[in-house]
Write a protein that holds these residues in place. Structure first.
Motif, PDB file in Angstrom:
ATOM      1  N   LEU A 238       0.827  -1.203   0.000  1.00 40.96           N
ATOM      2  CA  LEU A 238       0.000   0.000   0.000  1.00 40.96           C
ATOM      3  C   LEU A 238       0.864   1.257   0.000  1.00 40.96           C
ATOM      4  O   LEU A 238       0.554   2.253  -0.668  1.00 40.96           O
ATOM      5  CB  LEU A 238      -0.928   0.007   1.215  1.00 40.96           C
ATOM      6  CG  LEU A 238      -2.044  -1.032   1.236  1.00 40.96           C
ATOM      7  CD1 LEU A 238      -2.848  -0.917   2.526  1.00 40.96           C
ATOM      8  CD2 LEU A 238      -2.966  -0.861   0.032  1.00 40.96           C
ATOM      9  N   GLY A 239       1.961   1.218   0.765  1.00 44.44           N
ATOM     10  CA  GLY A 239       2.850   2.375   0.838  1.00 44.44           C
ATOM     11  C   GLY A 239       3.501   2.688  -0.495  1.00 44.44           C
ATOM     12  O   GLY A 239       3.546   3.852  -0.922  1.00 44.44           O
ATOM     13  N   VAL A 240       3.997   1.662  -1.144  1.00 43.57           N
ATOM     14  CA  VAL A 240       4.644   1.873  -2.446  1.00 43.57           C
ATOM     15  C   VAL A 240       3.632   2.388  -3.459  1.00 43.57           C
ATOM     16  O   VAL A 240       3.933   3.291  -4.263  1.00 43.57           O
ATOM     17  CB  VAL A 240       5.289   0.558  -2.933  1.00 43.57           C
ATOM     18  CG1 VAL A 240       5.725   0.680  -4.391  1.00 43.57           C
ATOM     19  CG2 VAL A 240       6.475   0.194  -2.059  1.00 43.57           C
ATOM     20  N   LEU A 241       2.430   1.838  -3.447  1.00 43.80           N
ATOM     21  CA  LEU A 241       1.393   2.280  -4.385  1.00 43.80           C
ATOM     22  C   LEU A 241       1.036   3.748  -4.151  1.00 43.80           C
ATOM     23  O   LEU A 241       0.955   4.543  -5.106  1.00 43.80           O
ATOM     24  CB  LEU A 241       0.150   1.410  -4.223  1.00 43.80           C
ATOM     25  CG  LEU A 241      -1.053   1.781  -5.102  1.00 43.80           C
ATOM     26  CD1 LEU A 241      -0.677   1.644  -6.577  1.00 43.80           C
ATOM     27  CD2 LEU A 241      -2.247   0.890  -4.777  1.00 43.80           C
ATOM     28  N   SER A 242       0.827   4.124  -2.885  1.00 44.24           N
ATOM     29  CA  SER A 242       0.491   5.510  -2.568  1.00 44.24           C
ATOM     30  C   SER A 242       1.640   6.457  -2.932  1.00 44.24           C
ATOM     31  O   SER A 242       1.418   7.527  -3.519  1.00 44.24           O
ATOM     32  CB  SER A 242       0.158   5.639  -1.076  1.00 44.24           C
ATOM     33  OG  SER A 242      -0.158   6.971  -0.734  1.00 44.24           O
TER      34      SER A 242
END
Length: 315
Positions: A238-242
């Motif tokens: 989720l962090g990388v996507l955001s």
């Protein structure tokens, strides 16, 4: 011992004599060795006094009393710890579950070598305020768990002893025991249509708060079961996507401004565009999620149970 019957109860003093007599009758007729574990979840009526009286009449009856009301999950967990039978049957104390179902449940566990059988109250006598939330929970749980059961919350269930000695039930998670069992590696789960009887004594303990708590517990089970030993896969993804989306938006704003400058057209400052601030928020949130995953991974790797796995057999 063949069977342990675990009965969690709260303010059910009227139904206990009839229930235990009925269970005893079924056990004697089928020549089962058995025990009945009555877990009093902090009742305020005469339930405990009744249990003590029944214990004097039948030594197969055992009682456990909580000092206060902890909930059905806690009562089941303590009952599971005390159970000594090869097959464990759970049922509610309100006489809406029929002890006549026990022999068939026991037979199927033994002959079909199942881990768990969940009852299905196909025809119910509950009010709509209880049946509608139950249907919603069952649909959501089927979707998230992949277990094709029609009634996860039925109190009448049968377990192989290994299952109840391995799993832990807490919060409002008693309704999701099949899901907990599956995540623990017990995948031989079946369903059996059982009789649902109208309540004879007392009133239902169902409240709207259980609807909310049950949904939150379902999310907890899903997350812990899937990412409990690898939290970085969840938070990090989720962090990388955001972070990536934030970077793309910020680059778009900067490139758009530069193109307008080259063409000699009017343009707005980057800081005047809402998209710029959205990109900053996405980058910050992405960084925080990544750090949360990193910290969770460190905690997971240093937890004492990090390398504890359920081993079924050794040769």
């Amino acid at each position: 011992m063949d069977i342990s019957v675990v009965v969690p109860l709260f303010n059910e003093d009227e139904s206990l004599p009839e229930l235990t007599a009925w269970i005893d009758k079924v056990m004697v007729e089928n020549n089962f060795s058995y025990e009945i574990i009555l877990v009093d979840d902090g009742s305020t009526d005469r339930s405990w006094e009744v249990i003590e009286e029944l214990r004097l009449q039948n030594t197969a009856i055992k009682g456990i009393k909580f000092r206060r009301n902890y909930g059905k999950s806690a009562a089941l967990n303590v009952g599971f710890e005390s159970a000594q039978g090869n097959v464990v049957i759970t049922m509610d104390a309100d006489l809406q579950d029929s002890p006549d179902e026990i022999p068939e449940l026991y037979r199927r566990i033994k002959e079909e070598k199942l881990d768990l059988i969940s009852g299905w109250k196909k025809k119910r006598y509950d009010p709509l305020t209880k049946t509608i939330p139950t249907k919603l929970f069952n649909a959501a749980t089927r979707k998230m768990s992949g277990i094709e059961l029609n009634d996860f919350n039925c109190g009448l269930k049968a377990y192989r002893s290994d299952v109840i000695k391995t799993i832990e039930v807490y919060g409002e998670m008693h309704r999701y025991i099949p899901v907990i069992a599956k995540w623990a590696g017990f995948g031989k789960i079946a369903e059996q249509v059982v009789e649902h009887r109208a309540r004879k004594y007392g009133t239902t303990k169902f409240g709207f708060s259980r609807f909310i708590n049950g949904f939150l517990d379902l999310l907890s089970i899903f997350f812990v079961g899937k990412f409990g030993k690898r939290p970085m896969h969840f938070f990090g993804s989720l962090g990388v996507l955001s972070f990536f989306l934030g970077m793309v938006m910020s680059l778009y704003v900067l490139i758009e401004k530069q193109i307008l400058i080259w063409k000699g057209l009017a343009y707005r400052d980057v800081t005047d565009q809402p998209l710029f601030y959205l990109s900053l928020v996405a980058i910050i949130v992405g960084s925080q999620l990544f750090l949360a995953g990193f910290i969770a991974e460190l905690l997971s790797r240093n937890a004492p149970e990090r390398n504890q796995y359920l081993i079924e057999k050794r040769v």
